[in-house]
Design a protein around this motif. Structure first.
Motif, PDB file in Angstrom:
ATOM      1  N   LYS A  40      -2.058   9.764  13.757  1.00 39.68           N
ATOM      2  CA  LYS A  40      -2.513   8.852  12.705  1.00 39.68           C
ATOM      3  C   LYS A  40      -1.615   8.978  11.478  1.00 39.68           C
ATOM      4  CE  LYS A  40      -6.450   7.751   9.807  1.00 39.68           C
ATOM      5  NZ  LYS A  40      -7.762   8.178   9.349  1.00 39.68           N
ATOM      6  N   ASP A  41      -1.247  10.210  11.124  1.00 39.15           N
ATOM      7  CA  ASP A  41      -0.360  10.429   9.977  1.00 39.15           C
ATOM      8  C   ASP A  41       1.004   9.810  10.215  1.00 39.15           C
ATOM      9  OD1 ASP A  41      -2.359  11.775   8.689  1.00 39.15           O
ATOM     10  OD2 ASP A  41      -1.610  13.774   9.211  1.00 39.15           O
TER      11      ASP A  41
ATOM     12  N   LYS B 257       1.662   7.171  12.109  1.00 36.00           N
ATOM     13  CA  LYS B 257       1.544   5.714  12.123  1.00 36.00           C
ATOM     14  C   LYS B 257       1.360   5.137  10.728  1.00 36.00           C
ATOM     15  CE  LYS B 257      -0.150   5.281  16.800  1.00 36.00           C
ATOM     16  NZ  LYS B 257      -1.240   4.837  17.650  1.00 36.00           N
ATOM     17  N   THR B 258       0.870   5.910   9.775  1.00 36.40           N
ATOM     18  CA  THR B 258       0.663   5.379   8.435  1.00 36.40           C
ATOM     19  C   THR B 258       1.983   5.199   7.695  1.00 36.40           C
ATOM     20  OG1 THR B 258       0.268   7.601   7.571  1.00 36.40           O
ATOM     21  CG2 THR B 258      -1.666   6.308   8.198  1.00 36.40           C
ATOM     22  N   THR B 259       3.055   5.863   8.125  1.00 36.33           N
ATOM     23  CA  THR B 259       4.360   5.704   7.510  1.00 36.33           C
ATOM     24  C   THR B 259       5.079   4.551   8.175  1.00 36.33           C
ATOM     25  OG1 THR B 259       4.462   8.075   7.139  1.00 36.33           O
ATOM     26  CG2 THR B 259       6.526   6.865   6.962  1.00 36.33           C
ATOM     27  N   GLU B 260       5.360   3.499   7.437  1.00 37.13           N
ATOM     28  CA  GLU B 260       6.047   2.337   7.979  1.00 37.13           C
ATOM     29  C   GLU B 260       7.529   2.628   8.077  1.00 37.13           C
ATOM     30  OE1 GLU B 260       5.141  -1.125   5.776  1.00 37.13           O
ATOM     31  OE2 GLU B 260       2.993  -0.831   5.885  1.00 37.13           O
TER      32      GLU B 260
END
Length: 91
Positions: free
Chosen positions: A49-50, A52-55
């Motif tokens: 999840k961490d 995936k939050t970084t584009e």
């Protein structure tokens, strides 16, 4: 709900009567292994999840580099090319 020592004792006695004393260590071991696997899976999900939050373009924006907002593969095709045969595009 308050659990008194009497409630806990009754539950322990019922567990011993149902499973038997020889099986209790085996049950405790398998429960411990299950909890270990569960914790590792939860940790992996949090790590994913961490990530995936970084584009992808987010890191470039922080350093002052400009990044395109729309990748070239996501750009819409011109209207003239949409209705044509795919083989005619190759020519």
């Amino acid at each position: 709900m308050n659990l008194s020592p009497m409630h806990i004792a009754v539950v322990v006695i019922v567990i011993i009567l149902i499973f038997g004393a020889p099986k209790l260590p085996m049950l405790a071991r398998s429960l411990g292994q299950s909890l270990k696997i569960f914790k590792s899976e939860v940790k992996d999900l949090r790590d994913d999840k961490d990530e995936k939050t970084t584009e992808p373009g987010e890191l470039g924006r922080e350093t002052g580099q400009s990044t395109p907002t729309t990748p070239a593969s996501d750009a819409p095709e011109p209207a003239a090319h949409r209705n044509q045969d795919p083989q005619s595009r190759e020519k």
